[in-house]
Motif scaffolding. Structure first.
Motif, PDB file in Angstrom:
ATOM      1  N   ALA A  64       0.847  -1.129  -0.157  1.00 59.27           N
ATOM      2  CA  ALA A  64      -0.163  -0.096   0.052  1.00 59.27           C
ATOM      3  C   ALA A  64       0.898   1.260  -0.126  1.00 59.27           C
ATOM      4  O   ALA A  64       0.417   2.262   0.476  1.00 59.27           O
ATOM      5  N   VAL A  65       2.178   1.295  -0.463  1.00 63.23           N
ATOM      6  CA  VAL A  65       2.911   2.227  -0.676  1.00 63.23           C
ATOM      7  C   VAL A  65       3.253   2.263  -2.210  1.00 63.23           C
ATOM      8  O   VAL A  65       3.823   1.230  -2.741  1.00 63.23           O
ATOM      9  N   TYR A  66       3.307   3.607  -2.719  1.00 63.18           N
ATOM     10  CA  TYR A  66       3.473   3.558  -4.143  1.00 63.18           C
ATOM     11  C   TYR A  66       4.569   4.755  -4.592  1.00 63.18           C
ATOM     12  O   TYR A  66       4.721   5.947  -3.989  1.00 63.18           O
ATOM     13  N   ASP A  67       5.168   4.470  -5.616  1.00 65.86           N
ATOM     14  CA  ASP A  67       6.421   5.556  -6.121  1.00 65.86           C
ATOM     15  C   ASP A  67       5.581   6.283  -7.440  1.00 65.86           C
ATOM     16  O   ASP A  67       5.322   5.272  -8.100  1.00 65.86           O
ATOM     17  N   TYR A  68       5.847   7.260  -7.739  1.00 67.97           N
ATOM     18  CA  TYR A  68       5.295   8.112  -8.822  1.00 67.97           C
ATOM     19  C   TYR A  68       6.612   8.118  -9.889  1.00 67.97           C
ATOM     20  O   TYR A  68       7.628   8.724  -9.445  1.00 67.97           O
ATOM     21  N   GLY A  69       6.405   7.757 -11.006  1.00 69.74           N
ATOM     22  CA  GLY A  69       7.587   7.732 -11.921  1.00 69.74           C
ATOM     23  C   GLY A  69       7.656   8.953 -12.547  1.00 69.74           C
ATOM     24  O   GLY A  69       7.044   9.997 -12.342  1.00 69.74           O
ATOM     25  N   GLN A  70       8.543   8.893 -13.797  1.00 72.01           N
ATOM     26  CA  GLN A  70       8.740  10.190 -14.403  1.00 72.01           C
ATOM     27  C   GLN A  70       7.586  10.887 -14.991  1.00 72.01           C
ATOM     28  O   GLN A  70       7.598  12.105 -15.188  1.00 72.01           O
ATOM     29  N   LEU A  71       6.661  10.080 -15.701  1.00 70.78           N
ATOM     30  CA  LEU A  71       5.539  10.699 -16.260  1.00 70.78           C
ATOM     31  C   LEU A  71       4.420  11.077 -15.141  1.00 70.78           C
ATOM     32  O   LEU A  71       3.784  11.987 -15.081  1.00 70.78           O
ATOM     33  N   LYS A 401      -5.812  -3.879 -43.215  1.00 64.39           N
ATOM     34  CA  LYS A 401      -4.811  -4.242 -42.147  1.00 64.39           C
ATOM     35  C   LYS A 401      -5.591  -4.249 -40.588  1.00 64.39           C
ATOM     36  O   LYS A 401      -6.601  -3.588 -40.338  1.00 64.39           O
ATOM     37  N   GLN A 402      -4.783  -5.075 -39.936  1.00 65.60           N
ATOM     38  CA  GLN A 402      -5.259  -5.212 -38.457  1.00 65.60           C
ATOM     39  C   GLN A 402      -4.540  -3.778 -37.783  1.00 65.60           C
ATOM     40  O   GLN A 402      -2.989  -3.724 -38.217  1.00 65.60           O
ATOM     41  N   ASP A 403      -4.881  -3.186 -37.044  1.00 69.82           N
ATOM     42  CA  ASP A 403      -4.229  -2.153 -36.243  1.00 69.82           C
ATOM     43  C   ASP A 403      -5.062  -1.693 -34.948  1.00 69.82           C
ATOM     44  O   ASP A 403      -6.208  -2.027 -34.660  1.00 69.82           O
ATOM     45  N   SER A 404      -3.969  -1.489 -33.959  1.00 65.45           N
ATOM     46  CA  SER A 404      -4.995  -1.056 -32.742  1.00 65.45           C
ATOM     47  C   SER A 404      -3.829  -0.250 -32.088  1.00 65.45           C
ATOM     48  O   SER A 404      -2.588  -0.074 -32.305  1.00 65.45           O
ATOM     49  N   ARG A 405      -4.361   0.712 -30.979  1.00 64.17           N
ATOM     50  CA  ARG A 405      -3.316   1.663 -30.309  1.00 64.17           C
ATOM     51  C   ARG A 405      -4.081   1.586 -28.757  1.00 64.17           C
ATOM     52  O   ARG A 405      -5.341   1.557 -28.867  1.00 64.17           O
ATOM     53  N   THR A 406      -3.275   1.964 -27.848  1.00 60.94           N
ATOM     54  CA  THR A 406      -3.906   2.227 -26.499  1.00 60.94           C
ATOM     55  C   THR A 406      -3.591   3.707 -26.587  1.00 60.94           C
ATOM     56  O   THR A 406      -2.251   4.122 -26.798  1.00 60.94           O
ATOM     57  N   VAL A 407      -4.621   4.463 -25.953  1.00 60.02           N
ATOM     58  CA  VAL A 407      -4.204   6.051 -26.190  1.00 60.02           C
ATOM     59  C   VAL A 407      -4.716   6.466 -24.687  1.00 60.02           C
ATOM     60  O   VAL A 407      -5.889   5.914 -24.099  1.00 60.02           O
ATOM     61  N   LEU A 408      -4.371   7.581 -24.110  1.00 65.99           N
ATOM     62  CA  LEU A 408      -4.784   8.098 -23.090  1.00 65.99           C
ATOM     63  C   LEU A 408      -5.217   9.558 -23.372  1.00 65.99           C
ATOM     64  O   LEU A 408      -4.349  10.340 -23.891  1.00 65.99           O
ATOM     65  N   HIS A 409      -6.420   9.704 -23.392  1.00 67.46           N
ATOM     66  CA  HIS A 409      -7.324  10.880 -23.825  1.00 67.46           C
ATOM     67  C   HIS A 409      -6.965  12.155 -22.591  1.00 67.46           C
ATOM     68  O   HIS A 409      -8.179  12.309 -22.086  1.00 67.46           O
ATOM     69  N   LEU A 410      -5.876  12.461 -22.258  1.00 67.63           N
ATOM     70  CA  LEU A 410      -6.012  13.305 -21.000  1.00 67.63           C
ATOM     71  C   LEU A 410      -6.102  14.817 -21.532  1.00 67.63           C
ATOM     72  O   LEU A 410      -5.724  14.883 -22.667  1.00 67.63           O
ATOM     73  N   HIS A 411      -6.590  15.540 -20.724  1.00 68.58           N
ATOM     74  CA  HIS A 411      -6.759  16.944 -21.133  1.00 68.58           C
ATOM     75  C   HIS A 411      -5.424  17.356 -21.314  1.00 68.58           C
ATOM     76  O   HIS A 411      -4.942  17.021 -20.583  1.00 68.58           O
ATOM     77  N   ALA A 464       0.286   6.559 -26.114  1.00 69.09           N
ATOM     78  CA  ALA A 464       0.164   5.694 -24.856  1.00 69.09           C
ATOM     79  C   ALA A 464       0.298   6.446 -23.556  1.00 69.09           C
ATOM     80  O   ALA A 464       0.025   6.015 -22.564  1.00 69.09           O
ATOM     81  N   ILE A 465       1.168   7.634 -23.758  1.00 67.95           N
ATOM     82  CA  ILE A 465       1.291   8.457 -22.611  1.00 67.95           C
ATOM     83  C   ILE A 465       0.577   9.741 -22.605  1.00 67.95           C
ATOM     84  O   ILE A 465       0.680  10.731 -21.715  1.00 67.95           O
ATOM     85  N   GLY A 466      -0.312   9.941 -23.778  1.00 65.77           N
ATOM     86  CA  GLY A 466      -1.181  11.095 -23.568  1.00 65.77           C
ATOM     87  C   GLY A 466      -0.813  12.348 -24.241  1.00 65.77           C
ATOM     88  O   GLY A 466      -1.404  13.365 -24.186  1.00 65.77           O
ATOM     89  N   THR A 467       0.445  12.356 -25.158  1.00 63.82           N
ATOM     90  CA  THR A 467       0.948  13.504 -25.458  1.00 63.82           C
ATOM     91  C   THR A 467      -0.090  14.149 -26.500  1.00 63.82           C
ATOM     92  O   THR A 467      -0.399  13.340 -27.475  1.00 63.82           O
ATOM     93  N   PRO A 468      -0.489  15.651 -26.321  1.00 69.66           N
ATOM     94  CA  PRO A 468      -1.756  15.835 -27.568  1.00 69.66           C
ATOM     95  C   PRO A 468      -1.233  16.015 -28.897  1.00 69.66           C
ATOM     96  O   PRO A 468      -1.928  15.647 -29.792  1.00 69.66           O
ATOM     97  N   VAL A 469       0.293  16.303 -29.090  1.00 68.59           N
ATOM     98  CA  VAL A 469       0.382  16.555 -30.572  1.00 68.59           C
ATOM     99  C   VAL A 469       1.823  15.986 -30.539  1.00 68.59           C
ATOM    100  O   VAL A 469       2.866  15.965 -29.528  1.00 68.59           O
ATOM    101  N   CYS A 470       2.212  15.500 -32.054  1.00 69.80           N
ATOM    102  CA  CYS A 470       3.513  15.154 -32.383  1.00 69.80           C
ATOM    103  C   CYS A 470       3.754  15.858 -33.720  1.00 69.80           C
ATOM    104  O   CYS A 470       3.068  16.260 -34.466  1.00 69.80           O
ATOM    105  N   ILE A 471       5.151  16.421 -33.575  1.00 70.62           N
ATOM    106  CA  ILE A 471       5.514  17.220 -34.724  1.00 70.62           C
ATOM    107  C   ILE A 471       6.695  16.454 -35.415  1.00 70.62           C
ATOM    108  O   ILE A 471       7.551  16.158 -34.960  1.00 70.62           O
ATOM    109  N   THR A 472       6.350  16.396 -36.934  1.00 72.82           N
ATOM    110  CA  THR A 472       7.405  15.726 -37.461  1.00 72.82           C
ATOM    111  C   THR A 472       8.412  16.736 -38.436  1.00 72.82           C
ATOM    112  O   THR A 472       7.702  17.551 -39.204  1.00 72.82           O
ATOM    113  N   VAL A 473       9.545  16.572 -38.559  1.00 75.16           N
ATOM    114  CA  VAL A 473      10.349  17.349 -39.294  1.00 75.16           C
ATOM    115  C   VAL A 473      10.594  16.738 -40.389  1.00 75.16           C
ATOM    116  O   VAL A 473      11.678  15.510 -40.144  1.00 75.16           O
ATOM    117  N   ASP A 474      10.491  16.853 -41.633  1.00 73.71           N
ATOM    118  CA  ASP A 474      10.936  16.171 -42.726  1.00 73.71           C
ATOM    119  C   ASP A 474      11.980  17.304 -43.754  1.00 73.71           C
ATOM    120  O   ASP A 474      12.248  18.094 -43.406  1.00 73.71           O
TER     121      ASP A 474
END
Ligand code: GAP
Length: 516
Positions: A64-71, A401-411, A464-474
């Motif tokens: 009943a004791v927990y640590d919070y990690g980096q995220l 194709k078969q595809d799936s994702r786990t997503v965190l819809h965090l505000h 999976a960690i709820g990041t609202p946006v990803c920016i790709t540089v091409d």
């Protein structure tokens, strides 16, 4: 007579509603295969992605004791900020403090915790294991329901509630014996008497254990506010009605630890004590009851996931109390309490300390001990609520194709990482360009840089960690300074100028979106 599960549950539900008992708890215990599965997935997700770890895991953990990690610590900080801003920053008449965990031992005498903060416990003499008497009885009720013995379940529920509300410990023992409850470990019925077991942790203050004072780890942050009532009122020239808020650790020696971070031995509370003129407390109680639910709903949670639960049996200090409950995968559970605490705490501290804790009301031209409305939310429960609510396993398969994702819809305000920056490939100057953009943004936002694996895999990691946006540089970025921005929930992409990124992310994660 054998009854199948749906019929059984319908009967029990009907009876429960008639008798106003909490059906949800039993419903979850009997029916909960899918929700159990979902909850297990949420728990393992929190570990896999660095949100929550078992404390001292390499030594097999500390129960009943927990640590919070980096995220997890980022998300927790964002939840604290949301609460602090809405309480302290947006209310001119509420100020925040940070009182010490250790307090004078008399504080806990005065507050009633030394004599009254206890759970009814029973020991099995053979296994030497200790149990909460009411939990043993509840588990028996669930077993009766599973076996179709509805009458028995019903009767035991009523008898248990009567014994608990009368604090009748011998009766709890009788019920354990009458219903032939055995110790899950030894399998015997060799029980001790039921005793009250105080939930406070104590330790010694001073270098020498001998002759030193016993102090407690605070079981609630509220008392640190009460003992500072006059300090804050006078130094801040506060006029009633006003509030004092605080976020901090609390400790309870919970004997039964259940449901991950729902019931911990070390946890965090966000509490606010609102001091009002006697006689106006019900008006303020209703105000805070309403305001606190709105605060929860502002995060975008569907309203049906929340409900109020009015207390019928009030704590010794309260003249009204309500819980705000959230529907976790294992049923509706308390997240926050709003309590009308009367003048109990301040009066008790006056009696025990011999110091006046009164307010001089200039309009009334008299002194009085203010009444108090308390709002008390468990940060860890809010954290769990937020994750359960945000977690989704999405099937994205199509004909090809078969595809799936786990997503965190965090505000977006709560998301631990606000944006991720990816160079399309690891060559041609793209990493350098991506880092250049990152350097411009990282002072304002918590960002992640990732150049490993395909863009698709990188998107999945951020979802999976709820990041609202990803920016790709091409390669096009090198020519015209535009980038692709991809949105977590819709998965839609757009091409924008890199100079616009700061504004786009700011608009997305601004606290104004939550607090206006
Ligand atoms: N000052 C009032 C007070 O402490 P409480 O209902 O005992 O009231 C308030 O606690 C909140 O603290 C609860 O609604 C819950 O969210 C959280 N809480 C209480 N015990 C907890 C525990 N063992 N683990 C995690 N959170 C807990």
């Amino acid at each position: 007579m054998y009854l199948n599960r749906p019929i059984l549950l319908t009967i029990y539900l009907k009876r429960s509603i008639e008798r106003k008992i909490n059906f949800q708890y039993y419903l979850c215990k009997v029916m909960s295969k899918n929700t159990d599965e979902l909850f297990k997935n949420v728990v393992s997700h929190t570990k896999e992605y660095g949100f929550v770890f078992q404390s001292s895991e390499i030594y097999d953990g500390l129960s009943a004791v927990y640590d919070y990690g980096q995220l997890g610590s980022e998300l927790k900080n964002n939840l604290k900020t949301y609460w602090w801003k809405s309480m302290v920053q947006l209310n001119e008449n509420i100020v925040g403090i940070d009182s010490a965990i250790f307090m004078h031992p008399k504080v806990w005498k005065a507050s009633g915790h030394v004599d009254g903060f206890a759970d009814p416990m029973i020991d099995n003499k053979d296994s030497k294991k200790r149990y909460r008497a009411d939990n043993l009885l509840e588990d028996k009720i669930v077993r009766y329901i599973k076996d179709g013995k509805i009458e028995k379940a019903d009767k035991l529920q009523t008898d248990m509630e009567a014994a608990l509300s009368a604090d009748n410990l011998p009766r709890l023992k009788e019920l354990i014996e009458e219903h032939e409850i055995v110790c899950p470990v030894s399998g015997t019925r060799n029980w001790t008497e039921v005793r009250q077991f105080n939930l406070m942790f104590s330790t010694q203050m001073g270098a020498m254990a001998e002759g030193s004072d016993e102090v407690y780890l605070r079981p609630e942050t509220a008392q640190g506010i009460f003992v500072n009532f006059l300090n804050v009122q006078k130094s801040g020239r506060m006029r009633i009605p006003f509030g004092i808020a605080q976020i901090g650790k609390a400790f309870r020696n919970e004997v039964i630890a259940r449901q991950f971070i729902m019931r911990m031995r070390e946890f965090e509370q966000m509490e606010m004590q609102f001091f009002v003129k006697p006689g106006t407390e019900m008006e303020w109680y209703n105000h805070w009851k309403d305001a606190r639910l709105k605060w929860h709903l502002a995060l975008g949670t569907p309203a049906e996931k929340y409900r109020y639960h009015d207390h019928t049996k009030l704590a010794h200090y309260a003249n009204a109390a309500v819980d705000i409950e959230f529907e976790f995968p294992f049923g509706f559970k308390e997240v926050e309490g709003i309590h009308s605490r009367t003048d109990f705490d301040l009066s008790q501290h006056e009696n025990f300390s011999g110091k006046k804790l009164q307010y001089f009301d200039t309009a009334e031209n008299k002194n009085y001990v203010p009444y108090v409305i308390e709002t008390s939310i468990g940060l860890d429960r809010l954290f769990l609520l937020t994750l359960c609510n945000a977690y989704e396993e999405q099937d994205l398969s199509n004909d090809e194709k078969q595809d799936s994702r786990t997503v965190l819809h965090l505000h977006p305000c709560l998301a631990p990482v606000k944006a991720a920056i990816f160079p399309l490939t690891k060559k041609d100057g793209l990493p350098e360009k991506a880092r250049e953009i990152m350097d411009l943004l990282k002072l304002d936002f918590n960002l992640q840089y990732d150049e490993k694996d395909s863009i698709g895999k990188r998107y999945r990691r951020q979802d999976a960690i709820g990041t609202p946006v990803c920016i790709t540089v091409d390669h096009q970025t090198l020519e015209d300074n535009t980038v692709t921005i991809r949105h977590r929930d819709s998965m839609e992409q757009e091409r924008v100028h890199a100079d616009q990124l700061e504004k786009i992310i700011s608009d997305l994660v601004s606290w104004k979106n939550l607090l206006r």
